[in-house]
Design an enzyme around this catalytic site. Structure first.
Site, PDB file in Angstrom:
ATOM      1  N   ARG A  93       0.791  -1.153  -0.104  1.00  0.00           N
ATOM      2  CA  ARG A  93      -0.005  -0.045   0.009  1.00  0.00           C
ATOM      3  C   ARG A  93       1.019   1.339   0.092  1.00  0.00           C
ATOM      4  NH1 ARG A  93      -4.483  -0.426   3.956  1.00  0.00           N
ATOM      5  NH2 ARG A  93      -5.318  -1.356   2.224  1.00  0.00           N
ATOM      6  N   TYR A  94       1.867   1.284   0.837  1.00  0.00           N
ATOM      7  CA  TYR A  94       2.862   2.177   0.885  1.00  0.00           C
ATOM      8  C   TYR A  94       3.913   2.189   0.078  1.00  0.00           C
ATOM      9  CZ  TYR A  94       0.367   3.206   5.418  1.00  0.00           C
ATOM     10  OH  TYR A  94      -0.497   3.610   6.414  1.00  0.00           O
ATOM     11  N   ARG A 123       7.242   0.158   1.914  1.00  0.00           N
ATOM     12  CA  ARG A 123       7.196  -1.009   2.775  1.00  0.00           C
ATOM     13  C   ARG A 123       5.934  -1.845   2.465  1.00  0.00           C
ATOM     14  NH1 ARG A 123       5.565   3.784   4.390  1.00  0.00           N
ATOM     15  NH2 ARG A 123       4.160   4.349   6.028  1.00  0.00           N
ATOM     16  N   CYS A 134      -3.650 -17.485  15.046  1.00  0.00           N
ATOM     17  CA  CYS A 134      -3.484 -16.630  15.906  1.00  0.00           C
ATOM     18  C   CYS A 134      -3.629 -17.397  17.355  1.00  0.00           C
ATOM     19  CB  CYS A 134      -4.383 -15.417  16.052  1.00  0.00           C
ATOM     20  SG  CYS A 134      -4.160 -14.344  14.720  1.00  0.00           S
ATOM     21  N   CYS A 155      -9.090 -12.411  18.363  1.00  0.00           N
ATOM     22  CA  CYS A 155      -9.973 -11.346  18.886  1.00  0.00           C
ATOM     23  C   CYS A 155     -11.180 -10.846  18.196  1.00  0.00           C
ATOM     24  CB  CYS A 155      -8.863 -10.127  18.624  1.00  0.00           C
ATOM     25  SG  CYS A 155      -7.339 -10.160  19.158  1.00  0.00           S
ATOM     26  N   CYS A 207     -11.428  -8.304  15.315  1.00  0.00           N
ATOM     27  CA  CYS A 207     -10.063  -8.497  13.951  1.00  0.00           C
ATOM     28  C   CYS A 207     -10.673  -8.097  12.902  1.00  0.00           C
ATOM     29  CB  CYS A 207      -9.714 -10.025  14.187  1.00  0.00           C
ATOM     30  SG  CYS A 207      -8.530 -10.211  13.107  1.00  0.00           S
ATOM     31  N   ARG A 252      -8.995  -8.461  10.198  1.00  0.00           N
ATOM     32  CA  ARG A 252      -9.004  -9.614   9.246  1.00  0.00           C
ATOM     33  C   ARG A 252      -9.885 -10.822   9.428  1.00  0.00           C
ATOM     34  NH1 ARG A 252      -3.037  -8.342   9.318  1.00  0.00           N
ATOM     35  NH2 ARG A 252      -2.877  -6.358   8.189  1.00  0.00           N
ATOM     36  N   ASP A 274     -11.752  -0.305  13.041  1.00  0.00           N
ATOM     37  CA  ASP A 274     -12.136  -0.442  11.413  1.00  0.00           C
ATOM     38  C   ASP A 274     -13.367  -0.671  11.347  1.00  0.00           C
ATOM     39  OD1 ASP A 274      -9.460   0.251  10.580  1.00  0.00           O
ATOM     40  OD2 ASP A 274      -8.710  -1.959  10.842  1.00  0.00           O
ATOM     41  N   ASP A 301      -7.304   3.984  10.258  1.00  0.00           N
ATOM     42  CA  ASP A 301      -6.639   3.459   9.039  1.00  0.00           C
ATOM     43  C   ASP A 301      -7.890   3.740   8.050  1.00  0.00           C
ATOM     44  OD1 ASP A 301      -5.300   2.088   7.227  1.00  0.00           O
ATOM     45  OD2 ASP A 301      -4.934   0.250   8.717  1.00  0.00           O
ATOM     46  N   LYS A 317      -2.910   4.579   7.093  1.00  0.00           N
ATOM     47  CA  LYS A 317      -3.228   5.144   8.407  1.00  0.00           C
ATOM     48  C   LYS A 317      -3.029   6.666   8.520  1.00  0.00           C
ATOM     49  CE  LYS A 317      -1.091   0.959  10.332  1.00  0.00           C
ATOM     50  NZ  LYS A 317      -0.534   0.490   9.197  1.00  0.00           N
TER      51      LYS A 317
END
Ligand code: PLP
Length: 374
Positions: free
Chosen positions: A90-91, A94, A103, A107, A110, A112, A270, A307, A314
């Site tokens: 995206r950037y 990086r 995981c 969570c 989450c 994702r 999000d 984000d 971000k």
């Protein structure tokens, strides 16, 4: 078998086990767990003090997750920004590389949620495809190993990944994003630390949302990573009913610093489907930053970011309080105690073009005018 694998295997993953340990009616969560997996490690289970507390809310499935029918699965459009499977570029310089979708805990909030914990994530050859992309893209200098949680991979695979990445000369930084130290601290073994040490500079950003997560055992795991020379940052998600309170956040930031972890990002939640009941107003985060800045160590103040939905990345949000006016004469500033100060511009630079700043304040001291006599 490593101890940590055994401990992970003892986690709660089935509605019946949830009933046994936490007294939740299995029928209430069966549908949710079918759609979005559950895992609660022994460490996290032991931290839950009562029904509905800050730890419980993060890991115990709730029927409300299924009500969120209009929201998107992938509001950050990570899939759109993915040139090869599991890599988000995206950037400019990086990339994010999702090396697993497993995981230690799942969570409930989450980002994702669409991906994690389901079988068949990484297909044969896909990691090699990502490595080939990175070799080709010499503009990438920073790679973030994410997921899922990269620290759930076995040591030999982590070493293979680090070795392969380090053989790519333009990759300067390798970062891990992980919730393992706070949820499965037994995984931070001396052997693991020895492996990571060989590939410096390695950075880690650890996920923590509440001060109760920083138990003595967890702090020791962070200490082992810090002793291996890994600079540790923390990423925190602002969550309704969990940490949407300046006092709780201040305690969290202090506990992190005691664990040798520097707060890095505070994320606005999000818009991901199944997580919207955790969202707070944007002002909540701004007030938290305001309650920290100046009132405690600057080391304890993370960047508050949203984000941007649609894949904008971000974007930092700062309280609108500090810069009351900026013109060719100088800046009118307000400190954490609401006292105002004037900072004059350097003489030689006047007059000149000023950058556009979105200065606004409730007092109406905007742009030119009100305080010209300064
Ligand atoms: C967060 C993120 C990064 C890293 O951002 P930093 O601000 O450098 O920490 C990189 N790629 C993606 C897709 C991200 O979401």
């Amino acid at each position: 078998m490593d101890d940590w694998k055994q401990i992970l295997a003892e986690s709660i993953t089935k509605p019946e086990d949830l009933a046994k340990h936490l007294g939740v009616d299995p029928k209430e969560v069966e549908e949710v767990v079918g759609a979005y997996p559950m895992r609660i490690t022994p460490t996290v289970l032991a931290t839950i003090k009562e029904k509905g507390d800050a730890i419980w809310k993060q890991v115990v499935p709730e029927a409300i997750e299924m009500d969120d029918i209009d929201a998107q699965d992938d509001p950050l459009e990570e899939d759109t920004d993915s040139p090869v499977p599991h890599l988000v570029h995206r950037y400019p310089d990086r990339v994010l590389l999702m090396v697993t979708n497993q995981c230690p805990i799942y969570c409930r909030f989450c980002t994702r949620k669409r991906l994690v914990g389901k079988p068949g994530f990484l297909k044969k050859g896909e990691l090699d495809q990502a490595f080939a992309y990175l070799r080709e893209h010499t503009e990438v200098r920073d790679v973030i190993l994410s997921g899922g949680d990269p620290l759930l991979l076995p040591d030999n695979l982590i070493e293979r990944i680090l070795k392969t990445l380090r053989a790519i000369p333009h990759l300067e930084l390798i970062r891990f994003g992980t919730r393992v130290p706070g949820t499965l601290p037994q995984r931070i073994t001396p052997e693991f630390c020895e492996i990571v040490k060989k590939y410096h500079p390695i950075y880690m950003n650890l996920h923590f949302n509440h001060p109760d997560e920083l138990t003595p055992e967890v702090k020791e795991a962070c200490g082992r990573l810090a002793d291996a020379g890994i600079p540790l940052g923390a990423q925190t998600v602002l969550l309704k009913g969990v940490n949407d309170d300046p006092e709780i956040m201040k305690r969290l930031m202090h506990q992190l610093l005691l664990a040798r972890v520097k707060p890095y990002y505070l994320y606005q939640a999000d818009l991901t489907k199944g997580t919207n009941h955790f969202r707070t107003s944007v002002e909540t985060g701004m007030k938290i930053i305001q309650a920290l800045q100046g009132h405690t160590s600057g080391m304890a103040v993370p960047h508050f970011v949203i984000d941007a939905p649609g894949g904008g990345g971000k974007i930092p949000i700062l309280p609108n309080e500090y810069l009351l006016q900026l013109d060719e004469n100088g800046a009118v500033l307000k400190n954490y105690e609401n006292k105002t100060y004037h900072y004059p511009q350097p003489e030689q630079d006047r007059p000149r073009e000023l950058p556009m700043v979105g200065v606004s304040s409730p007092g109406g001291l905007c742009g030119n005018g009100a305080l010209d006599e300064f």
